[in-house]
Design an enzyme around this catalytic site. Structure first.
Site, PDB file in Angstrom:
ATOM      1  N   SER A  30       0.852  -1.183   0.000  1.00  0.00           N
ATOM      2  CA  SER A  30       0.000   0.000   0.000  1.00  0.00           C
ATOM      3  C   SER A  30       0.884   1.226   0.000  1.00  0.00           C
ATOM      4  O   SER A  30       2.082   1.143   0.270  1.00  0.00           O
ATOM      5  CB  SER A  30      -0.918   0.006   1.225  1.00  0.00           C
ATOM      6  OG  SER A  30      -0.155   0.122   2.387  1.00  0.00           O
ATOM      7  N   GLY A  32       2.264   2.855  -2.212  1.00  0.00           N
ATOM      8  CA  GLY A  32       3.425   2.879  -3.109  1.00  0.00           C
ATOM      9  C   GLY A  32       4.668   2.197  -2.567  1.00  0.00           C
ATOM     10  O   GLY A  32       5.725   2.226  -3.204  1.00  0.00           O
ATOM     11  N   GLU A 150      -9.656   0.604  -7.641  1.00  0.00           N
ATOM     12  CA  GLU A 150      -8.883   1.703  -8.240  1.00  0.00           C
ATOM     13  C   GLU A 150      -8.801   1.524  -9.745  1.00  0.00           C
ATOM     14  O   GLU A 150      -8.451   0.449 -10.231  1.00  0.00           O
ATOM     15  CB  GLU A 150      -7.452   1.706  -7.688  1.00  0.00           C
ATOM     16  CG  GLU A 150      -7.375   2.068  -6.229  1.00  0.00           C
ATOM     17  CD  GLU A 150      -5.941   2.065  -5.731  1.00  0.00           C
ATOM     18  OE1 GLU A 150      -4.997   2.132  -6.545  1.00  0.00           O
ATOM     19  OE2 GLU A 150      -5.766   1.976  -4.510  1.00  0.00           O
ATOM     20  N   GLU A 163      -6.102  -1.836  -9.069  1.00  0.00           N
ATOM     21  CA  GLU A 163      -6.026  -2.758  -7.935  1.00  0.00           C
ATOM     22  C   GLU A 163      -7.266  -2.598  -7.081  1.00  0.00           C
ATOM     23  O   GLU A 163      -8.071  -1.702  -7.316  1.00  0.00           O
ATOM     24  CB  GLU A 163      -4.766  -2.515  -7.102  1.00  0.00           C
ATOM     25  CG  GLU A 163      -4.744  -1.162  -6.416  1.00  0.00           C
ATOM     26  CD  GLU A 163      -3.784  -1.107  -5.234  1.00  0.00           C
ATOM     27  OE1 GLU A 163      -3.270  -2.149  -4.794  1.00  0.00           O
ATOM     28  OE2 GLU A 163      -3.567   0.009  -4.725  1.00  0.00           O
ATOM     29  N   ASP A 170      -8.367   4.557   1.335  1.00  0.00           N
ATOM     30  CA  ASP A 170      -7.943   5.878   1.845  1.00  0.00           C
ATOM     31  C   ASP A 170      -8.623   7.032   1.100  1.00  0.00           C
ATOM     32  O   ASP A 170      -9.112   7.975   1.722  1.00  0.00           O
ATOM     33  CB  ASP A 170      -6.406   6.020   1.891  1.00  0.00           C
ATOM     34  CG  ASP A 170      -5.699   5.688   0.592  1.00  0.00           C
ATOM     35  OD1 ASP A 170      -6.372   5.447  -0.430  1.00  0.00           O
ATOM     36  OD2 ASP A 170      -4.449   5.680   0.603  1.00  0.00           O
ATOM     37  N   THR A 171      -8.720   6.941  -0.223  1.00  0.00           N
ATOM     38  CA  THR A 171      -9.370   8.035  -0.962  1.00  0.00           C
ATOM     39  C   THR A 171     -10.854   8.140  -0.612  1.00  0.00           C
ATOM     40  O   THR A 171     -11.472   9.178  -0.811  1.00  0.00           O
ATOM     41  CB  THR A 171      -9.243   7.840  -2.488  1.00  0.00           C
ATOM     42  OG1 THR A 171      -9.938   6.653  -2.855  1.00  0.00           O
ATOM     43  CG2 THR A 171      -7.787   7.728  -2.925  1.00  0.00           C
ATOM     44  N   ARG A 253       0.841   9.729   7.326  1.00  0.00           N
ATOM     45  CA  ARG A 253      -0.449  10.392   7.191  1.00  0.00           C
ATOM     46  C   ARG A 253      -1.111  10.357   8.556  1.00  0.00           C
ATOM     47  O   ARG A 253      -1.394   9.291   9.090  1.00  0.00           O
ATOM     48  CB  ARG A 253      -1.282   9.617   6.171  1.00  0.00           C
ATOM     49  CG  ARG A 253      -2.360  10.436   5.517  1.00  0.00           C
ATOM     50  CD  ARG A 253      -3.235   9.559   4.667  1.00  0.00           C
ATOM     51  NE  ARG A 253      -2.566   9.009   3.514  1.00  0.00           N
ATOM     52  CZ  ARG A 253      -2.877   7.829   2.987  1.00  0.00           C
ATOM     53  NH1 ARG A 253      -3.795   7.066   3.519  1.00  0.00           N
ATOM     54  NH2 ARG A 253      -2.246   7.391   1.929  1.00  0.00           N
TER      55      ARG A 253
HETATM   56  N1  ADP Z   1       1.213   0.771 -14.423  1.00  0.00           N
HETATM   57  C1  ADP Z   1       1.176   2.017 -13.953  1.00  0.00           C
HETATM   58  N2  ADP Z   1       1.226   3.076 -14.806  1.00  0.00           N
HETATM   59  C2  ADP Z   1       1.173   4.340 -14.338  1.00  0.00           C
HETATM   60  N3  ADP Z   1       1.079   4.685 -13.036  1.00  0.00           N
HETATM   61  C3  ADP Z   1       1.034   3.688 -12.139  1.00  0.00           C
HETATM   62  C4  ADP Z   1       1.083   2.300 -12.553  1.00  0.00           C
HETATM   63  N4  ADP Z   1       1.000   1.541 -11.436  1.00  0.00           N
HETATM   64  C5  ADP Z   1       0.916   2.396 -10.391  1.00  0.00           C
HETATM   65  N5  ADP Z   1       0.933   3.685 -10.790  1.00  0.00           N
HETATM   66  C6  ADP Z   1       0.843   4.887  -9.923  1.00  0.00           C
HETATM   67  O1  ADP Z   1       1.230   4.552  -8.606  1.00  0.00           O
HETATM   68  C7  ADP Z   1       0.114   4.628  -7.695  1.00  0.00           C
HETATM   69  C8  ADP Z   1       0.175   3.509  -6.669  1.00  0.00           C
HETATM   70  O2  ADP Z   1       0.088   2.239  -7.323  1.00  0.00           O
HETATM   71  P1  ADP Z   1      -0.933   1.122  -6.835  1.00  0.00           P
HETATM   72  O3  ADP Z   1      -0.847  -0.012  -7.771  1.00  0.00           O
HETATM   73  O4  ADP Z   1      -2.268   1.723  -6.679  1.00  0.00           O
HETATM   74  O5  ADP Z   1      -0.315   0.650  -5.454  1.00  0.00           O
HETATM   75  P2  ADP Z   1      -0.685   0.966  -3.920  1.00  0.00           P
HETATM   76  O6  ADP Z   1      -1.136  -0.355  -3.385  1.00  0.00           O
HETATM   77  O7  ADP Z   1       0.571   1.428  -3.320  1.00  0.00           O
HETATM   78  O8  ADP Z   1      -1.773   1.993  -3.923  1.00  0.00           O
HETATM   79  C9  ADP Z   1      -1.111   4.563  -8.593  1.00  0.00           C
HETATM   80  O9  ADP Z   1      -2.240   5.152  -7.962  1.00  0.00           O
HETATM   81  C10 ADP Z   1      -0.619   5.341  -9.815  1.00  0.00           C
HETATM   82  O10 ADP Z   1      -0.623   6.740  -9.574  1.00  0.00           O
HETATM   83 MG    MG Z   2      -3.379   2.004  -5.037  1.00  0.00          MG
END
Ligand code: ADP
Ligand code: MG
Length: 283
Positions: A30, A32, A150, A163, A170-171, A253
């Site tokens: 989570s 990032g 998402e 995902e 959170d959002t 946060r």
């Molecule tokens: N394949 C991708 N292409 C472009 N941006 C991405 C990609 N994967 C993730 N991101 C960016 O990184 C953020 C976090 O990735 P995410 O897969 O949602 O993981 P987390 O579980 O950390 O939220 C996304 O909301 C997006 O802004």
């Molecule tokens: Mg995410």
């Protein structure tokens, strides 16, 4: 294009198939953590290490796996809170969001979108949650609760699944301002077996109004003390939730500002203003 990989060798092969630039992410993570954008083959090994160090849950089965996927040309991102209850599956109004360094900073609801994007988003969200609920039922569970789906809206207008969180998102904290039943209330009702219909997940703000949330991310080392709360909340239509988190070490946060505005820009500005007006000491 994407591939799952359970070893460095599989990741190297997966990245080759997907192409560069690509994103490497732990399958369970989570905010990032453990993610990296890889621009060429010579840094793919470092991305594997980053994913193993940043991933969540180091003791829960098959979580060393990663996904390698193409870097998508994002126009914007949406969350569709999808509620599975004893009455079936319903979706909340889409939530727009701004991410920074892989972490959510602002969200607003309802997000503005074309009818086409809305239809794609709702269909993908329902399909994802129906699949998870079917799996839960197959193993003797109910599959009830709030899921945060998402989605990526690409520059060409197409919508991709990103995902899903099997819990409030959170959002989705914006629902504490925008809906009579927040995502937390909906989750509680759902897991208790209460029926939730489209009416239960409706917005409670006036027609045309927009609600916003602004994450308050604190940097430092120690206990956070919030001051100037009275001034920060002097604007009508604003609210603040300070989380019961004892301490910050690095970035964390620690609270969220909420606001209702006449439109998206107004709501976002108000929520930001609450966040900016706070004075936070770390001791
Ligand atoms: N394949 C991708 N292409 C472009 N941006 C991405 C990609 N994967 C993730 N991101 C960016 O990184 C953020 C976090 O990735 P995410 O897969 O949602 O993981 P987390 O579980 O950390 O939220 C996304 O909301 C997006 O802004
Ligand atoms: Mg995410």
């Amino acid at each position: 294009p994407y591939r799952f990989a359970g070893s460095l060798e599989e990741l190297r092969a997966g990245a080759k198939t997907v192409g560069y630039p690509c994103v490497v992410k732990p399958i369970m993570s989570s905010s990032g953590h453990g993610q990296s954008v890889v621009r060429s083959a010579d840094t793919i090994d470092a991305a594997w290490v980053e994913a193993q160090e940043g991933r969540r849950a180091h003791d829960e089965g098959d979580v060393s796996r990663v996904i390698v996927e193409a870097l998508a040309p994002l126009d914007y991102e949406l969350t569709v809170l999808t509620v599975s209850s004893s009455a079936g599956i319903v979706t909340c109004a889409p939530i727009g969001q701004r991410q920074e360094s892989g972490d959510y900073r602002e969200s607003w609801q309802p997000a503005s979108f074309t009818q086409d994007v809305l239809a794609q988003a709702q269909r993908i969200a329902c399909t994802a949650v129906e699949g998870l609920v079917a799996k839960a039922k197959a193993s003797g569970e109910k599959g009830w609760g709030v899921f945060g789906v998402e989605l990526f809206v690409l520059t060409d207008g197409s919508v991709l699944f990103n995902e899903v969180s099997p819990r409030p998102h959170d959002t989705g904290m914006v629902t504490m301002a925008s809906q009579r039943l927040s995502e937390f209330a909906l989750h509680a009702r759902a897991i208790l077996g209460l029926p939730l219909t489209q009416e239960h997940v409706a917005l409670s703000i006036p027609d045309g109004a927009v609600a916003a949330s602004h994450a308050i991310v604190i940097q430092g080392d120690g206990e956070a003390e919030f001051r100037n709360v009275a001034t920060a909340l002097s604007q009508p239509g604003t609210d603040l939730r300070i989380f019961a988190k004892p301490e910050v070490h690095g970035h964390r946060r620690m609270a969220v500002a909420l606001a209702i505005g006449t439109d998206e820009a107004d709501a976002r500005a108000k929520a930001e203003n609450v966040a900016e007006s706070l004075e936070i000491d770390i001791a």
